[in-house]
Structures are given as structure tokens and as C-alpha cells.
Write an enzyme that holds these catalytic residues in place. Sequence first.
Site, PDB file in Angstrom:
ATOM      1  N   HIS A  11      28.707  71.373   5.657  1.00 52.47           N
ATOM      2  CA  HIS A  11      30.070  70.891   6.310  1.00 52.47           C
ATOM      3  C   HIS A  11      29.984  71.661   7.762  1.00 52.47           C
ATOM      4  O   HIS A  11      29.456  72.967   7.646  1.00 52.47           O
ATOM      5  CB  HIS A  11      31.066  71.033   5.534  1.00 52.47           C
ATOM      6  CG  HIS A  11      32.306  70.784   5.823  1.00 52.47           C
ATOM      7  ND1 HIS A  11      33.307  71.264   6.726  1.00 52.47           N
ATOM      8  CD2 HIS A  11      33.147  69.635   5.395  1.00 52.47           C
ATOM      9  CE1 HIS A  11      34.469  70.641   6.810  1.00 52.47           C
ATOM     10  NE2 HIS A  11      34.338  69.551   6.235  1.00 52.47           N
ATOM     11  N   ASP A  52      29.557  77.581  -0.713  1.00 51.14           N
ATOM     12  CA  ASP A  52      30.767  76.974  -0.258  1.00 51.14           C
ATOM     13  C   ASP A  52      31.115  75.777  -1.509  1.00 51.14           C
ATOM     14  O   ASP A  52      30.388  75.034  -1.841  1.00 51.14           O
ATOM     15  CB  ASP A  52      30.460  75.999   1.093  1.00 51.14           C
ATOM     16  CG  ASP A  52      31.445  74.925   1.197  1.00 51.14           C
ATOM     17  OD1 ASP A  52      32.408  74.548   0.350  1.00 51.14           O
ATOM     18  OD2 ASP A  52      31.318  74.563   2.404  1.00 51.14           O
ATOM     19  N   GLN A 110      33.230  71.266  -2.868  1.00 52.08           N
ATOM     20  CA  GLN A 110      32.906  70.111  -3.630  1.00 52.08           C
ATOM     21  C   GLN A 110      32.398  70.286  -5.021  1.00 52.08           C
ATOM     22  O   GLN A 110      32.128  69.450  -5.580  1.00 52.08           O
ATOM     23  CB  GLN A 110      32.128  69.154  -2.841  1.00 52.08           C
ATOM     24  CG  GLN A 110      32.433  68.668  -1.349  1.00 52.08           C
ATOM     25  CD  GLN A 110      33.705  67.837  -1.355  1.00 52.08           C
ATOM     26  OE1 GLN A 110      34.039  67.203  -2.527  1.00 52.08           O
ATOM     27  NE2 GLN A 110      34.373  67.439  -0.418  1.00 52.08           N
ATOM     28  N   LYS A 163      41.582  70.369  -2.826  1.00 54.88           N
ATOM     29  CA  LYS A 163      40.603  69.332  -3.344  1.00 54.88           C
ATOM     30  C   LYS A 163      40.559  69.706  -5.031  1.00 54.88           C
ATOM     31  O   LYS A 163      39.808  69.039  -5.724  1.00 54.88           O
ATOM     32  CB  LYS A 163      39.134  69.641  -2.739  1.00 54.88           C
ATOM     33  CG  LYS A 163      39.037  69.500  -1.094  1.00 54.88           C
ATOM     34  CD  LYS A 163      37.686  69.596  -0.645  1.00 54.88           C
ATOM     35  CE  LYS A 163      37.723  69.587   0.698  1.00 54.88           C
ATOM     36  NZ  LYS A 163      37.640  68.515   1.503  1.00 54.88           N
ATOM     37  N   CYS A 177      32.173  65.517   8.945  1.00 53.13           N
ATOM     38  CA  CYS A 177      32.211  66.642   9.235  1.00 53.13           C
ATOM     39  C   CYS A 177      30.597  67.305   8.934  1.00 53.13           C
ATOM     40  O   CYS A 177      30.407  68.735   8.610  1.00 53.13           O
ATOM     41  CB  CYS A 177      33.139  67.647   8.576  1.00 53.13           C
ATOM     42  SG  CYS A 177      34.793  67.467   9.014  1.00 53.13           S
TER      43      CYS A 177
HETATM   44  N1  PLP Z   1      33.132  72.746   2.872  1.00 52.02           N
HETATM   45  C1  PLP Z   1      32.877  71.356   2.168  1.00 52.02           C
HETATM   46  C2  PLP Z   1      31.489  70.956   1.590  1.00 52.02           C
HETATM   47  C3  PLP Z   1      34.085  70.413   2.453  1.00 52.02           C
HETATM   48  O1  PLP Z   1      33.480  69.201   1.738  1.00 52.02           O
HETATM   49  C4  PLP Z   1      34.940  70.595   3.040  1.00 52.02           C
HETATM   50  C5  PLP Z   1      36.182  69.573   3.131  1.00 52.02           C
HETATM   51  O2  PLP Z   1      35.713  68.533   3.286  1.00 52.02           O
HETATM   52  C6  PLP Z   1      35.254  71.738   3.822  1.00 52.02           C
HETATM   53  C7  PLP Z   1      34.198  73.071   3.414  1.00 52.02           C
HETATM   54  C8  PLP Z   1      36.413  72.289   4.246  1.00 52.02           C
HETATM   55  O3  PLP Z   1      37.399  72.347   3.589  1.00 52.02           O
HETATM   56  P1  PLP Z   1      38.910  72.512   4.014  1.00 52.02           P
HETATM   57  O4  PLP Z   1      38.939  71.651   5.247  1.00 52.02           O
HETATM   58  O5  PLP Z   1      39.634  72.467   2.992  1.00 52.02           O
HETATM   59  O6  PLP Z   1      38.974  74.151   4.495  1.00 52.02           O
END
Ligand code: PLP
Length: 404
Positions: free
Chosen positions: A122, A199, A202, A225, A363
Site C-alpha cells: 500500500h 503492515d 488487512q 478496519k 493505493c
Molecule cells: N496498509 C494496507 C495494506 C491497507 O489496506 C491500508 C488501507 O487500506 C493501509 C495500509 C492504510 O490504512 P489507514 O488508511 O487506515 O491508515
Amino acid sequence: MYDVAEVRKDFPILGREVYGKPLVYLDNAATVQKPRQVVEAMSEEYYNVNANVHRGVHFLSQQATELHEAARETVRRFLNARSTAEIVFTRGTTESINLVAACFGEAFMREGDEVIVSEMEHHANIVSWQLLQARKGIRLRVIPVDDRGQLRMDEYERLFNERTRIVSVTHVSNVLGTVNPVRRIVDVAHAHGVPVLIDGAQSTPHFAVDVQSLGCDFFAFSGHKVYGPTGIGVLYGKEEWLDRLPPYMGGGEMIGHVSFEHTTFADLPLKFEAGTPDYVASTGLARALDYVSALGMDAIQAHERDLTRYALERLRQIPGMRILGEADDHDAVVSFLVGNIHHLDMGTLLDRLGIAVRTGHHCAEPLMQRFGVEGTVRASFALYNTHAEVDALAEGITRVAKMF
Ligand code: PLP
């Protein structure tokens, strides 16, 4: 037995109609809906407890502080961290990753040092490091992804050298649904004396995570999430690492003593929590983690895996269907394109049928480039989705495809 009809009663929004059609909410990788229990716990705190935490001698402040710190303990238990000193509240995954990039980069990286990320990250886990690249001249090394959407582990091992300082990879791809072999990733990194940030945006909503058995040094996730409120997330860090990192932001809460000559910092985890924390959101997050834990993460995973298998089976039967991400270990996300129908057209027309999916690059633009597409349509599942909703999706796609 997992009773999805019973579970759905906790989510009032699922009873909504859009354009006169029952809502089919399949944008769960972006954010999930909230159970009544979470919203009620937060209202209850605002109505009956609200006071700023940590600093007050009065009754309400102490009660609010107790709730906030009890929430930290709930997060600790959820991740199986060793101590609450290892649980830092942030605003979300993005902030957690930025914190590590900034503080680890400050303390341990200099020009020419390297971070290993992957092609399926991401943007949060790319751009945070690029900011450090611009500030300090560090380099990003990238683990490639194979045609099925899995990390090339052979290539990963070849990326290490004497300048590698940290590995930062996603647990589960928000586009492909691939579950990465985190334990192996950590073992290889540790064999080179290199720490690992995972990270978990997900993974935490979908299956049980145990940071001690994963062995990772840092782990980030977002409250919204995992059925909690927006604006709160978590950074887990091993105490020995967090102790060695400088603070992220300066302000109240994170200090020991302040004078114009010399300031000392608070102990972990408050060293990383400058300013008034979102103490109501922490209560909401704890209630959400209690909620999923009571259902059972294994039961949630079994239900969602079943839905994902069923969705893949149904979607594969649609003429012109191209599914991106065919990993052996595939979580609750399905990305696809149909013929040459633009993802935005597909998403917009599905929306008119009441079906909420996400379209675009999710993203993850470098991953789109890897697969030679500009974007995809993404359906992602949560603990409250049903087989009937997957049927509605498959029928909706077929209907849209016929229009073209
Ligand atoms: N990392 C991953 C794999 C994600 O799917 C997301 C959000 O879609 C994020 C990071 C960023 O999360 P947040 O916008 O809640 O900080």
C-alpha cells in the site's frame, strides 16, 4: 455454528437500501461497518465518563484513564504482545508506519542504507520510506511479485546486503488477497540481523494474529478496519526496539520533565503518544476487539474463506473475467476486470444495483504497473457478508457485462 443472520443484527446499516435496492456492502477492505456494541460503548463514555486522561486527580479523569489503559490491555491480548509498554496508540496504520520510518530512520539509517519493501505494498508503506529517502538518501529495495500474486521469496533473500537496515512488508495484500509468509520473512531478516515491520491493516480483521509467534519487531493496524472507530490505530513494537527509538512528536503526555534547558521523556508507550489521545476511540476499539474475539477469529476466518472460495468459483464462470491474485493462501479480497470494461464503469453500474465495491488503484499503483493495469474492481468480504450477497455480486457483474 457461525450464525451470520444473527451477526448481521448487530450492524444496523446493513438493513439500509440504496437506490431502492438492499445494500450489498463489499468495500470492507477500505473500511468495515460498526456493530452497535462499539457505537454504544463510545456514546456511553461521552455521556457518562468524558474527561481528559492521565493528568486528572478527579473521579471522571481517573475513570477515563482506566478505560483507556484497559483498552491498551485488550489490544495487547488481541496481538499477544508481552506487555502494554509495547502497544502504542496512533491514528491508524499509516501513522504507525510513518512513525517507524521516521524514528527508526532517524536513529538507525544513514545515506545509502536500505529498506526492503515489496511490490504489493500500500502507498502507506512506500511513501513513508520515500520521505526518508528524500531526507536522508536511503534506498528502497523491492521484493517482486509473481504472476499469481505471491512474493518471490528467492528474490527476497537476494536483496539483503550489509546496508540492509529494516524490512517492511504487508501481511495481506489489500488488492490481491495474498497472505504473505510472514514467519519466513522474519526468519530470513533476523538471520541477517535485520528487524521487520509488518503492515497488518488487512490481516487483523480476518484471522488471529500473534506477534510473538510471527516474531516481527513492529506491527501496525487500523481500528476502523477491524470493526472499531476511525481515527485510531496501533503500533506494536518490541520493547527493546521502542526503547531505542527517539520520540515521534513532542508535546504533552510524552514527557517526564520539561525545562528550557533539558526535557526528559515519558516511559513506554507514552513516549510516542504526544497530546490528548483519542481516549473514546480506544474504548471503541477495545469493544470491537472484544466483539470479534467473542465470535472467534477462527470462526470469522472460516466463514470469510468459505465466502471467498465461493466468490472466486462464481466469478470465474463469467465470460471475460480476469482475476488478479491467485495465491494459494488467499484472504477475503477479490480483484478483477471483465473484458475491456473500465473498472470505474463496472463499479458505478454495480453501485446502481446496490452493490458497493471499490475501483481504481487501491493505493497500490506500483502493483497496478506490475500487472499492466490502471485499476481493478475489488470486492472484499467481512464477517457479516453472505453467500446471497456473493450471488448478487456475480449476477450484477453478469448484468453489467451484458450491457457492454
Ligand atoms: N496498509 C494496507 C495494506 C491497507 O489496506 C491500508 C488501507 O487500506 C493501509 C495500509 C492504510 O490504512 P489507514 O488508511 O487506515 O491508515
